[in-house]
Write a protein that holds these residues in place. Sequence first.
Motif, mmCIF file in Angstrom:
data_model
loop_
_atom_site.group_PDB
_atom_site.id
_atom_site.type_symbol
_atom_site.label_atom_id
_atom_site.label_comp_id
_atom_site.label_asym_id
_atom_site.label_seq_id
_atom_site.Cartn_x
_atom_site.Cartn_y
_atom_site.Cartn_z
ATOM 1 N N LEU A 1 0.826 -1.205 0.000
ATOM 2 C CA LEU A 1 0.000 0.000 0.000
ATOM 3 C C LEU A 1 0.862 1.258 0.000
ATOM 4 O O LEU A 1 0.502 2.258 -0.624
ATOM 5 C CB LEU A 1 -0.911 -0.001 1.236
ATOM 6 C CG LEU A 1 -1.693 1.264 1.539
ATOM 7 C CD1 LEU A 1 -2.671 1.601 0.422
ATOM 8 C CD2 LEU A 1 -2.438 1.133 2.855
ATOM 9 N N VAL A 2 1.987 1.197 0.690
ATOM 10 C CA VAL A 2 2.865 2.368 0.763
ATOM 11 C C VAL A 2 3.306 2.809 -0.629
ATOM 12 O O VAL A 2 3.390 4.004 -0.917
ATOM 13 C CB VAL A 2 4.082 2.055 1.659
ATOM 14 C CG1 VAL A 2 5.099 3.174 1.598
ATOM 15 C CG2 VAL A 2 3.618 1.828 3.079
ATOM 16 N N GLY A 3 3.562 1.843 -1.511
ATOM 17 C CA GLY A 3 3.902 2.183 -2.883
ATOM 18 C C GLY A 3 2.781 2.958 -3.559
ATOM 19 O O GLY A 3 3.011 3.947 -4.252
ATOM 20 N N LEU B 1 8.625 6.622 -9.495
ATOM 21 C CA LEU B 1 9.870 6.795 -8.749
ATOM 22 C C LEU B 1 9.575 7.005 -7.266
ATOM 23 O O LEU B 1 10.198 6.397 -6.387
ATOM 24 C CB LEU B 1 10.613 8.010 -9.312
ATOM 25 C CG LEU B 1 12.115 7.822 -9.437
ATOM 26 C CD1 LEU B 1 12.415 7.075 -10.727
ATOM 27 C CD2 LEU B 1 12.812 9.173 -9.433
ATOM 28 N N THR B 2 8.599 7.869 -6.981
ATOM 29 C CA THR B 2 8.220 8.117 -5.593
ATOM 30 C C THR B 2 7.676 6.851 -4.948
ATOM 31 O O THR B 2 7.933 6.573 -3.778
ATOM 32 C CB THR B 2 7.146 9.222 -5.515
ATOM 33 O OG1 THR B 2 7.522 10.274 -6.384
ATOM 34 C CG2 THR B 2 7.016 9.750 -4.111
ATOM 35 N N ALA B 3 6.913 6.069 -5.744
ATOM 36 C CA ALA B 3 6.333 4.834 -5.217
ATOM 37 C C ALA B 3 7.435 3.875 -4.770
ATOM 38 O O ALA B 3 7.401 3.346 -3.652
ATOM 39 C CB ALA B 3 5.457 4.178 -6.280
ATOM 40 N N TYR B 4 8.428 3.658 -5.639
ATOM 41 C CA TYR B 4 9.514 2.756 -5.267
ATOM 42 C C TYR B 4 10.305 3.307 -4.082
ATOM 43 O O TYR B 4 10.704 2.566 -3.185
ATOM 44 C CB TYR B 4 10.432 2.498 -6.467
ATOM 45 C CG TYR B 4 9.878 1.438 -7.409
ATOM 46 C CD1 TYR B 4 10.205 0.104 -7.234
ATOM 47 C CD2 TYR B 4 9.014 1.775 -8.437
ATOM 48 C CE1 TYR B 4 9.681 -0.870 -8.076
ATOM 49 C CE2 TYR B 4 8.481 0.810 -9.288
ATOM 50 C CZ TYR B 4 8.820 -0.511 -9.099
ATOM 51 O OH TYR B 4 8.290 -1.480 -9.918
ATOM 52 N N GLY B 5 10.504 4.633 -4.080
ATOM 53 C CA GLY B 5 11.231 5.247 -2.970
ATOM 54 C C GLY B 5 10.498 5.069 -1.652
ATOM 55 O O GLY B 5 11.099 4.707 -0.636
ATOM 56 N N ALA B 6 9.180 5.287 -1.671
ATOM 57 C CA ALA B 6 8.385 5.186 -0.449
ATOM 58 C C ALA B 6 8.405 3.751 0.080
ATOM 59 O O ALA B 6 8.575 3.514 1.282
ATOM 60 C CB ALA B 6 6.948 5.634 -0.708
ATOM 61 N N GLU B 7 8.259 2.776 -0.830
ATOM 62 C CA GLU B 7 8.260 1.376 -0.407
ATOM 63 C C GLU B 7 9.618 0.995 0.180
ATOM 64 O O GLU B 7 9.695 0.324 1.214
ATOM 65 C CB GLU B 7 7.906 0.484 -1.606
ATOM 66 C CG GLU B 7 7.710 -0.989 -1.279
ATOM 67 C CD GLU B 7 6.478 -1.262 -0.421
ATOM 68 O OE1 GLU B 7 5.507 -0.498 -0.507
ATOM 69 O OE2 GLU B 7 6.509 -2.252 0.343
ATOM 70 N N ALA B 8 10.700 1.462 -0.475
ATOM 71 C CA ALA B 8 12.036 1.172 0.052
ATOM 72 C C ALA B 8 12.196 1.790 1.435
ATOM 73 O O ALA B 8 12.767 1.179 2.343
ATOM 74 C CB ALA B 8 13.102 1.709 -0.908
ATOM 75 N N ALA B 9 11.676 3.015 1.614
ATOM 76 C CA ALA B 9 11.837 3.705 2.894
ATOM 77 C C ALA B 9 11.100 2.987 4.016
ATOM 78 O O ALA B 9 11.595 2.886 5.135
ATOM 79 C CB ALA B 9 11.330 5.145 2.778
ATOM 80 N N ILE B 10 9.905 2.460 3.729
ATOM 81 C CA ILE B 10 9.148 1.809 4.793
ATOM 82 C C ILE B 10 9.769 0.457 5.130
ATOM 83 O O ILE B 10 9.645 -0.028 6.262
ATOM 84 C CB ILE B 10 7.641 1.666 4.422
ATOM 85 C CG1 ILE B 10 6.786 1.361 5.657
ATOM 86 C CG2 ILE B 10 7.395 0.568 3.425
ATOM 87 C CD1 ILE B 10 6.619 2.513 6.591
ATOM 88 N N LEU B 11 10.462 -0.170 4.171
ATOM 89 C CA LEU B 11 11.010 -1.508 4.420
ATOM 90 C C LEU B 11 12.438 -1.493 4.954
ATOM 91 O O LEU B 11 12.849 -2.434 5.630
ATOM 92 C CB LEU B 11 10.971 -2.344 3.133
ATOM 93 C CG LEU B 11 9.579 -2.758 2.669
ATOM 94 C CD1 LEU B 11 9.670 -3.577 1.389
ATOM 95 C CD2 LEU B 11 8.878 -3.568 3.744
#
Lengths: 207, 195
Positions: B75-77, B94-104
């Motif tokens: 969902l974060v993505g 790009l933001t989606a991948y960044g956000a998912e990486a940040a939460i994980l």
Amino acid sequence: MRRANCRLIPISCMTEPAAAAPPIPLAPPPSLVQLFWGMLQVALSAFGGGLSAWSQRIVVEQRRWMTNEQFLTGLTVARLFPGPNQINMAVYIGADFHGLAGALVALAGMLLLPFTLLMAVGLAYFQFHGIPSVDRVLAGVVAAAAGMALSMGFKILDQYWSDRVALLLAAGVFLALTVLHVRLIPVVLVAGPLAMAWYWPRHPASP
Amino acid sequence: MRRRPSANPPLSDLGTLLQVLWQFLSLSLFSLGGGNTLLAEYHHLAVAQFCWLSNAQFADLYALAEAAPGPSSMLVGLLGLGASWREGPLWALLTAYGAEAAILLPSTLLMVAACLSWKRLEHSPWRVAFERGMGPITLGILFAVGLKILRTADTNAPGVVVSLVVCVLMLRTRLSPLWFMAVAGVLGGLGVINR
């Protein structure tokens, strides 16, 4: 590679004498590439759901990277620590073989396909959600999803039913979040240490 | 690709993007009980604080993430996608991948450390206290999250009834939730459920 030996030795001694089945030897530890493909296979197989059952089937039974005991230990650790359980499990498997590099490779294998697919769905959503018929169907789906969210708390309620302090803690956290509108991080930072102090094992021998 | 400017600070602004990533990074270690405990915080970030999404859009994305195969924390993505959708699809991805990486990332690093030192942690009193203590807190959070999502869904009375029925069916049966979503989707298409 250093871990190769220590992974193979315990099999004979870990198998309880009661276990009649002859121990199936573990496969050699997977390389980073094998890890990636293995996790990709888990993600693909789990497209209908049941991610954690699939990862057990593939990692323990098909590829024989781990014994079932090792897998279950991993599951315990994955559930204990913060982060999504299935993702933590992939990280555990990867880290067990290749440390941080293994963890990141396993994570990538696990997430690559489902995440890319979901992003495609997301792009389509933002493009088309203005269409009235799409919005109507989504309103129904949202109602079902809300029911799923509502069931999460009830699912684990049973195990705390006889523990007054646990229920009191849960109620306090619930009220702080919903009535007092405190954010999650301060709530956990206050309630966490209190709960840990209360549940600190006083008798080291007790289960 | 630029769309018309809006009242919200665009995510192409590096400072805003870093702020978003920081929010997800700092939430990561608080995802107790499998990650769903963060849902209300995601709603606060995306709807109340940064106004990336409307209430209804958040509910839609939550439903999509639940219906899709794979871990529901993806969902974060989708939130990242929504955050910078108006900057164009490429920047949104790009933001989606960044956000998912940040939460994980933080929870992954902790998990690696835990895996490598589990032998020592396993019988530590800290581990026992953490495991027992976090359970009731998770319980309280999950009830708050369930209520929050129910309010966010904001459907009419038949919709709320469907939510309650699905909740009971989730607890009493082992049916795949996809069936519930499919049936409810049809009810929505027919106009029985609306918002």
